[in-house]
Design a protein around this motif. Structure first.
Motif, PDB file in Angstrom:
ATOM      1  N   ASN A  15       0.810  -1.219   0.000  1.00 50.79           N
ATOM      2  CA  ASN A  15       0.000   0.000   0.000  1.00 50.79           C
ATOM      3  C   ASN A  15       0.837   1.260   0.000  1.00 50.79           C
ATOM      4  O   ASN A  15       0.425   2.264  -0.579  1.00 50.79           O
ATOM      5  N   SER A  16       1.996   1.265   0.651  1.00 53.18           N
ATOM      6  CA  SER A  16       2.820   2.465   0.660  1.00 53.18           C
ATOM      7  C   SER A  16       3.318   2.776  -0.748  1.00 53.18           C
ATOM      8  O   SER A  16       3.393   3.940  -1.132  1.00 53.18           O
ATOM      9  N   SER A  17       3.611   1.757  -1.536  1.00 48.45           N
ATOM     10  CA  SER A  17       4.023   1.973  -2.920  1.00 48.45           C
ATOM     11  C   SER A  17       2.863   2.499  -3.752  1.00 48.45           C
ATOM     12  O   SER A  17       3.055   3.344  -4.621  1.00 48.45           O
ATOM     13  N   PHE A  22       0.417   7.170  -6.282  1.00 49.97           N
ATOM     14  CA  PHE A  22      -0.714   8.090  -6.335  1.00 49.97           C
ATOM     15  C   PHE A  22      -0.260   9.531  -6.112  1.00 49.97           C
ATOM     16  O   PHE A  22      -0.682  10.430  -6.833  1.00 49.97           O
ATOM     17  N   THR A  23       0.607   9.758  -5.138  1.00 54.16           N
ATOM     18  CA  THR A  23       1.055  11.131  -4.884  1.00 54.16           C
ATOM     19  C   THR A  23       1.867  11.659  -6.058  1.00 54.16           C
ATOM     20  O   THR A  23       1.765  12.845  -6.387  1.00 54.16           O
ATOM     21  N   GLU A  24       2.658  10.817  -6.709  1.00 57.24           N
ATOM     22  CA  GLU A  24       3.366  11.235  -7.924  1.00 57.24           C
ATOM     23  C   GLU A  24       2.371  11.627  -9.016  1.00 57.24           C
ATOM     24  O   GLU A  24       2.533  12.637  -9.687  1.00 57.24           O
ATOM     25  N   TYR A  25       1.349  10.820  -9.180  1.00 56.78           N
ATOM     26  CA  TYR A  25       0.286  11.104 -10.147  1.00 56.78           C
ATOM     27  C   TYR A  25      -0.403  12.428  -9.813  1.00 56.78           C
ATOM     28  O   TYR A  25      -0.576  13.291 -10.670  1.00 56.78           O
ATOM     29  N   LEU A  26      -0.788  12.595  -8.557  1.00 59.43           N
ATOM     30  CA  LEU A  26      -1.484  13.801  -8.113  1.00 59.43           C
ATOM     31  C   LEU A  26      -0.625  15.044  -8.346  1.00 59.43           C
ATOM     32  O   LEU A  26      -1.105  16.062  -8.853  1.00 59.43           O
ATOM     33  N   ASN A  27       0.649  14.952  -8.011  1.00 55.14           N
ATOM     34  CA  ASN A  27       1.564  16.075  -8.215  1.00 55.14           C
ATOM     35  C   ASN A  27       1.754  16.396  -9.691  1.00 55.14           C
ATOM     36  O   ASN A  27       1.948  17.551 -10.056  1.00 55.14           O
ATOM     37  N   SER A  28       1.678  15.387 -10.540  1.00 50.73           N
ATOM     38  CA  SER A  28       1.850  15.641 -11.975  1.00 50.73           C
ATOM     39  C   SER A  28       0.590  16.221 -12.608  1.00 50.73           C
ATOM     40  O   SER A  28       0.656  17.001 -13.535  1.00 50.73           O
ATOM     41  N   VAL A  29      -0.577  15.851 -12.079  1.00 52.16           N
ATOM     42  CA  VAL A  29      -1.837  16.342 -12.632  1.00 52.16           C
ATOM     43  C   VAL A  29      -2.125  17.762 -12.145  1.00 52.16           C
ATOM     44  O   VAL A  29      -2.549  18.608 -12.926  1.00 52.16           O
ATOM     45  N   TYR A  30      -1.914  18.033 -10.857  1.00 53.49           N
ATOM     46  CA  TYR A  30      -2.219  19.337 -10.289  1.00 53.49           C
ATOM     47  C   TYR A  30      -0.966  20.226 -10.269  1.00 53.49           C
ATOM     48  O   TYR A  30      -0.769  21.062 -11.121  1.00 53.49           O
ATOM     49  N   PHE A  31      -0.124  20.052  -9.271  1.00 58.83           N
ATOM     50  CA  PHE A  31       1.104  20.826  -9.118  1.00 58.83           C
ATOM     51  C   PHE A  31       1.975  20.120  -8.087  1.00 58.83           C
ATOM     52  O   PHE A  31       1.488  19.307  -7.306  1.00 58.83           O
ATOM     53  N   GLU A  32       3.255  20.429  -8.100  1.00 61.57           N
ATOM     54  CA  GLU A  32       4.186  19.820  -7.160  1.00 61.57           C
ATOM     55  C   GLU A  32       3.756  20.180  -5.735  1.00 61.57           C
ATOM     56  O   GLU A  32       3.531  21.341  -5.423  1.00 61.57           O
ATOM     57  N   GLY A  33       3.624  19.192  -4.891  1.00 65.31           N
ATOM     58  CA  GLY A  33       3.190  19.402  -3.518  1.00 65.31           C
ATOM     59  C   GLY A  33       1.680  19.358  -3.338  1.00 65.31           C
ATOM     60  O   GLY A  33       1.172  19.614  -2.254  1.00 65.31           O
ATOM     61  N   ALA A  34       0.949  19.021  -4.402  1.00 68.09           N
ATOM     62  CA  ALA A  34      -0.514  18.990  -4.338  1.00 68.09           C
ATOM     63  C   ALA A  34      -1.012  18.011  -3.287  1.00 68.09           C
ATOM     64  O   ALA A  34      -2.017  18.275  -2.628  1.00 68.09           O
TER      65      ALA A  34
END
Length: 56
Positions: A15-17, A22-34
């Protein structure tokens, strides 16, 4: 349109992976640190959509 790449959740062992992917995906879709800045309800919605799209 912004382009991005993401690892499939199926390729992850735990799950941590999945969360890291997911956080990499989120940061790429929105902005770094999203993943630290967005509303928790939006993150929850995006996470559910991510799991259904790239699912385990």
């Amino acid at each position: 349109m912004k382009s991005y790449t993401s690892k499939s959740a199926k390729d992850n062992q735990d799950n941590s992976s999945v969360w890291e992917s997911f956080t990499e995906y989120l940061n790429s879709v929105y902005f770094e640190g999203a993943s630290e800045s967005l509303d928790p309800e939006l993150i929850s919605f995006e996470y559910a959509a991510y799991l259904s799209s790239y699912g385990n």
